[in-house]
Motif scaffolding. Structure first.
Motif, PDB file in Angstrom:
ATOM      1  N   LEU A   9       0.885  -1.164   0.000  1.00 55.74           N
ATOM      2  CA  LEU A   9       0.000   0.000   0.000  1.00 55.74           C
ATOM      3  C   LEU A   9       0.919   1.208   0.000  1.00 55.74           C
ATOM      4  O   LEU A   9       1.709   1.362   0.940  1.00 55.74           O
ATOM      5  CB  LEU A   9      -0.864   0.047   1.260  1.00 55.74           C
ATOM      6  CG  LEU A   9      -2.072  -0.859   1.348  1.00 55.74           C
ATOM      7  CD1 LEU A   9      -2.681  -0.785   2.731  1.00 55.74           C
ATOM      8  CD2 LEU A   9      -3.098  -0.499   0.294  1.00 55.74           C
TER       9      LEU A   9
ATOM     10  N   MET B 246      -8.274  -0.621   1.736  1.00 54.35           N
ATOM     11  CA  MET B 246      -7.229  -0.457   2.746  1.00 54.35           C
ATOM     12  C   MET B 246      -6.541   0.903   2.653  1.00 54.35           C
ATOM     13  O   MET B 246      -6.043   1.405   3.650  1.00 54.35           O
ATOM     14  CB  MET B 246      -6.203  -1.593   2.651  1.00 54.35           C
ATOM     15  CG  MET B 246      -6.763  -2.943   3.087  1.00 54.35           C
ATOM     16  SD  MET B 246      -7.466  -2.912   4.758  1.00 54.35           S
ATOM     17  CE  MET B 246      -6.000  -2.552   5.723  1.00 54.35           C
TER      18      MET B 246
ATOM     19  N   VAL C 238      -5.957  -3.770  -2.089  1.00 50.69           N
ATOM     20  CA  VAL C 238      -4.556  -3.386  -1.884  1.00 50.69           C
ATOM     21  C   VAL C 238      -3.960  -2.976  -3.225  1.00 50.69           C
ATOM     22  O   VAL C 238      -4.539  -3.234  -4.275  1.00 50.69           O
ATOM     23  CB  VAL C 238      -3.749  -4.552  -1.253  1.00 50.69           C
ATOM     24  CG1 VAL C 238      -4.344  -4.956   0.091  1.00 50.69           C
ATOM     25  CG2 VAL C 238      -3.675  -5.756  -2.178  1.00 50.69           C
TER      26      VAL C 238
END
Length: 137
Positions: free
Chosen positions: A9, A56, A86
């Motif tokens: 990320l 996320m 992600v």
């Protein structure tokens, strides 16, 4: 020894206990959920099963992913599959317990609540994600 499925990320490497991961795949078409929190990216149909999807990047307070389509890591939470969006899916890495440390002091407070700790890898830090906290609203 512990094994983690890794993903990135915003260039940071994260890991989820391999026993919690159901599968990793390309993103599916999502259906928005009205009035849901910002981190809920929607619902996906995964082989006939409706699965909640958590973005996320939003959960970690990061800007949206520019250009590329996110990937999905489907994890088990309380016996139910939850999809985590992600940036990129990595490999499965195996690490020893002696490399585990508390989350770094420099970690953003938003991230600190969902990171159990870190493993030092060759030239990189693997942040271990607390899946239960990451999907809690």
């Amino acid at each position: 020894m512990s094994q983690y499925v890794t993903f990135t990320l915003a260039g940071t490497l994260y890991g989820v206990d391999v026993l919690r991961v159901q599968e990793a795949l390309r993103s599916h078409t999502r259906t928005r959920v009205p009035l849901a929190p910002a981190e809920v990216a929607g619902l996906v149909n995964l082989r006939g099963q409706v699965v909640l999807t958590i973005d996320m990047r939003t959960r970690m307070g990061l800007p949206p992913l520019a250009g590329d389509e996110p990937m999905m890591v489907v994890v088990q939470v309380a016996g139910e599959p939850i999809s985590l969006l992600v940036d990129e899916i990595g490999d499965v890495v195996e690490v020893g317990p002696d490399s585990f440390e508390a989350p770094p002091d420099t970690l953003d407070p938003t991230m600190r609540s969902v990171v159990r700790g870190a493993h030092k890898l060759d030239g990189r830090l693997l942040l271990v994600l607390d899946v239960d906290e990451a999907v809690a609203a």
